[in-house]
Motif scaffolding. Structure first.
Motif, PDB file in Angstrom:
ATOM      1  N   ILE A  93       0.853  -1.199  -0.215  1.00  0.00           N
ATOM      2  CA  ILE A  93      -0.046   0.020   0.147  1.00  0.00           C
ATOM      3  C   ILE A  93       0.885   1.347   0.061  1.00  0.00           C
ATOM      4  N   THR A  95       2.273   3.887   1.377  1.00  0.00           N
ATOM      5  CA  THR A  95       2.411   4.478   2.776  1.00  0.00           C
ATOM      6  C   THR A  95       3.821   4.842   2.845  1.00  0.00           C
ATOM      7  N   ASP A 122      -3.687   1.840  -2.685  1.00  0.00           N
ATOM      8  CA  ASP A 122      -3.686   3.383  -1.886  1.00  0.00           C
ATOM      9  C   ASP A 122      -4.590   3.045  -0.635  1.00  0.00           C
ATOM     10  N   VAL A 123      -3.986   3.867   0.161  1.00  0.00           N
ATOM     11  CA  VAL A 123      -4.519   3.859   1.729  1.00  0.00           C
ATOM     12  C   VAL A 123      -6.174   3.680   1.566  1.00  0.00           C
TER      13      VAL A 123
END
Length: 158
Positions: A93, A95, A122-123
Protein backbone atom coordinates in the motif's frame (compact mmCIF):
# COMPACT_ATOMS: atom_id res chain seq x y z
CA UNK A 1 -22.99 1.54 10.93
CA UNK A 2 -23.76 -0.46 14.04
CA UNK A 3 -21.49 -0.51 17.05
CA UNK A 4 -18.05 -0.27 15.42
CA UNK A 5 -15.84 -0.38 18.45
CA UNK A 6 -12.26 -1.35 17.80
CA UNK A 7 -9.75 -1.59 15.00
CA UNK A 8 -6.41 -2.55 16.43
CA UNK A 9 -4.26 -0.68 13.93
CA UNK A 10 -1.32 -1.89 11.92
CA UNK A 11 1.02 -2.77 14.75
CA UNK A 12 2.08 -6.42 14.65
CA UNK A 13 0.59 -8.61 17.34
CA UNK A 14 3.09 -11.34 18.13
CA UNK A 15 1.54 -14.76 18.71
CA UNK A 16 2.86 -14.79 22.29
CA UNK A 17 1.09 -11.54 23.17
CA UNK A 18 -2.41 -12.69 22.22
CA UNK A 19 -3.14 -14.52 25.52
CA UNK A 20 -1.95 -11.51 27.51
CA UNK A 21 -4.25 -9.19 25.56
CA UNK A 22 -7.19 -11.56 25.75
CA UNK A 23 -6.80 -12.04 29.48
CA UNK A 24 -6.38 -8.34 30.23
CA UNK A 25 -7.94 -5.28 28.72
CA UNK A 26 -9.85 -7.14 25.99
CA UNK A 27 -11.83 -9.02 28.63
CA UNK A 28 -13.00 -5.66 30.03
CA UNK A 29 -13.61 -4.32 26.53
CA UNK A 30 -15.82 -7.25 25.57
CA UNK A 31 -17.70 -7.09 28.86
CA UNK A 32 -18.64 -3.46 28.22
CA UNK A 33 -19.46 -4.34 24.60
CA UNK A 34 -21.92 -7.04 25.77
CA UNK A 35 -23.86 -4.41 27.71
CA UNK A 36 -24.69 -2.51 24.52
CA UNK A 37 -28.00 -3.07 22.76
CA UNK A 38 -26.51 -3.19 19.25
CA UNK A 39 -24.19 -5.76 17.76
CA UNK A 40 -20.71 -4.61 16.88
CA UNK A 41 -17.53 -5.34 15.05
CA UNK A 42 -13.90 -5.78 16.03
CA UNK A 43 -11.14 -5.67 13.46
CA UNK A 44 -7.47 -6.56 13.28
CA UNK A 45 -4.96 -5.34 10.73
CA UNK A 46 -3.03 -8.22 9.25
CA UNK A 47 -1.01 -8.47 6.04
CA UNK A 48 -0.82 -10.52 2.87
CA UNK A 49 2.34 -11.88 4.50
CA UNK A 50 0.19 -14.03 6.76
CA UNK A 51 0.09 -16.23 3.64
CA UNK A 52 3.20 -15.25 1.67
CA UNK A 53 6.58 -15.84 3.33
CA UNK A 54 8.82 -12.76 3.38
CA UNK A 55 12.55 -13.43 3.58
CA UNK A 56 14.30 -10.96 5.84
CA UNK A 57 11.02 -10.11 7.60
CA UNK A 58 10.32 -13.40 9.35
CA UNK A 59 9.09 -11.81 12.57
CA UNK A 60 6.62 -9.62 10.70
CA UNK A 61 5.23 -12.51 8.63
CA UNK A 62 4.96 -14.78 11.68
CA UNK A 63 3.19 -12.08 13.69
CA UNK A 64 0.60 -11.69 10.95
CA UNK A 65 -0.06 -15.43 11.08
CA UNK A 66 -0.57 -14.90 14.81
CA UNK A 67 -3.04 -12.07 14.14
CA UNK A 68 -5.06 -14.49 12.01
CA UNK A 69 -5.27 -17.11 14.76
CA UNK A 70 -5.92 -14.41 17.38
CA UNK A 71 -8.86 -13.12 15.31
CA UNK A 72 -10.30 -16.58 14.76
CA UNK A 73 -9.96 -17.40 18.48
CA UNK A 74 -11.81 -14.19 19.39
CA UNK A 75 -14.60 -15.26 17.04
CA UNK A 76 -15.09 -18.36 19.16
CA UNK A 77 -15.09 -16.29 22.34
CA UNK A 78 -17.44 -13.43 21.44
CA UNK A 79 -19.45 -13.98 18.24
CA UNK A 80 -22.27 -15.58 20.20
CA UNK A 81 -22.79 -12.17 21.79
CA UNK A 82 -23.37 -10.51 18.41
CA UNK A 83 -19.80 -9.26 18.12
CA UNK A 84 -18.26 -9.78 14.71
CA UNK A 85 -14.48 -10.22 14.55
CA UNK A 86 -12.59 -9.94 11.25
CA UNK A 87 -9.27 -8.81 9.84
CA UNK A 88 -7.95 -6.93 6.82
CA UNK A 89 -4.80 -8.16 5.08
CA UNK A 90 -3.36 -5.60 2.67
CA UNK A 91 -0.41 -6.09 0.35
CA UNK A 92 1.83 -3.23 -0.80
CA UNK A 93 0.00 0.00 0.00
CA UNK A 94 1.34 3.46 -0.85
CA UNK A 95 2.36 4.52 2.64
CA UNK A 96 5.63 5.81 4.07
CA UNK A 97 7.09 2.30 4.45
CA UNK A 98 6.56 1.63 0.74
CA UNK A 99 7.60 5.08 -0.51
CA UNK A 100 10.71 3.72 -2.24
CA UNK A 101 8.49 1.47 -4.36
CA UNK A 102 6.15 4.34 -5.18
CA UNK A 103 8.93 6.77 -6.16
CA UNK A 104 11.46 4.52 -7.89
CA UNK A 105 10.49 2.57 -11.02
CA UNK A 106 13.49 0.25 -10.58
CA UNK A 107 12.13 -0.80 -7.18
CA UNK A 108 8.45 -0.66 -8.18
CA UNK A 109 8.55 -2.71 -11.39
CA UNK A 110 9.67 -6.02 -9.79
CA UNK A 111 7.03 -5.56 -7.08
CA UNK A 112 4.31 -4.99 -9.66
CA UNK A 113 5.11 -8.35 -11.28
CA UNK A 114 3.79 -9.94 -8.06
CA UNK A 115 0.52 -7.94 -8.14
CA UNK A 116 -1.71 -9.18 -10.98
CA UNK A 117 -3.90 -6.07 -10.78
CA UNK A 118 -0.84 -4.06 -11.82
CA UNK A 119 -0.62 -1.33 -9.21
CA UNK A 120 0.39 -0.60 -5.64
CA UNK A 121 -2.65 -0.14 -3.44
CA UNK A 122 -3.78 3.18 -2.06
CA UNK A 123 -4.67 3.88 1.56
CA UNK A 124 -8.24 4.50 0.39
CA UNK A 125 -8.41 0.88 -0.87
CA UNK A 126 -7.83 -0.33 2.69
CA UNK A 127 -10.06 2.33 4.24
CA UNK A 128 -13.00 1.39 2.03
CA UNK A 129 -12.56 -2.28 2.92
CA UNK A 130 -12.54 -1.40 6.64
CA UNK A 131 -15.68 0.72 6.28
CA UNK A 132 -17.49 -2.09 4.47
CA UNK A 133 -16.35 -4.77 6.92
CA UNK A 134 -17.52 -2.62 9.84
CA UNK A 135 -20.86 -1.83 8.24
CA UNK A 136 -24.22 -3.56 8.48
CA UNK A 137 -23.68 -4.68 4.86
CA UNK A 138 -21.13 -7.19 6.21
CA UNK A 139 -23.35 -8.40 9.07
CA UNK A 140 -22.86 -12.12 8.35
CA UNK A 141 -19.12 -11.80 7.68
CA UNK A 142 -17.49 -13.24 10.80
CA UNK A 143 -14.04 -14.77 11.27
CA UNK A 144 -12.76 -13.67 7.89
CA UNK A 145 -9.55 -12.05 6.78
CA UNK A 146 -10.33 -9.80 3.83
CA UNK A 147 -7.39 -9.63 1.42
CA UNK A 148 -6.84 -6.17 -0.08
CA UNK A 149 -3.93 -7.15 -2.27
CA UNK A 150 -4.63 -6.71 -5.98
CA UNK A 151 -4.43 -10.49 -6.37
CA UNK A 152 -0.94 -10.78 -4.86
CA UNK A 153 -1.88 -13.67 -2.59
CA UNK A 154 -3.20 -15.68 -5.52
CA UNK A 155 -0.22 -15.19 -7.78
CA UNK A 156 2.89 -17.33 -7.95
CA UNK A 157 5.63 -15.84 -5.80
CA UNK A 158 9.24 -16.33 -6.91
Amino acid sequence: MSGWALWTGRQPCSPGSAPRHTGGHLRHFFQSFKNQTEAGSVGDMSSVHRLIPWAGHTNFAASKGGVDLFMRSLVRAVSGEGIRVNAIAPAAIATAIHQAFVDDPEARDPLLTMIPYGRIGDVSDVAQAVVWLASDAADFVVGTTLLVDGGMSGSKQE
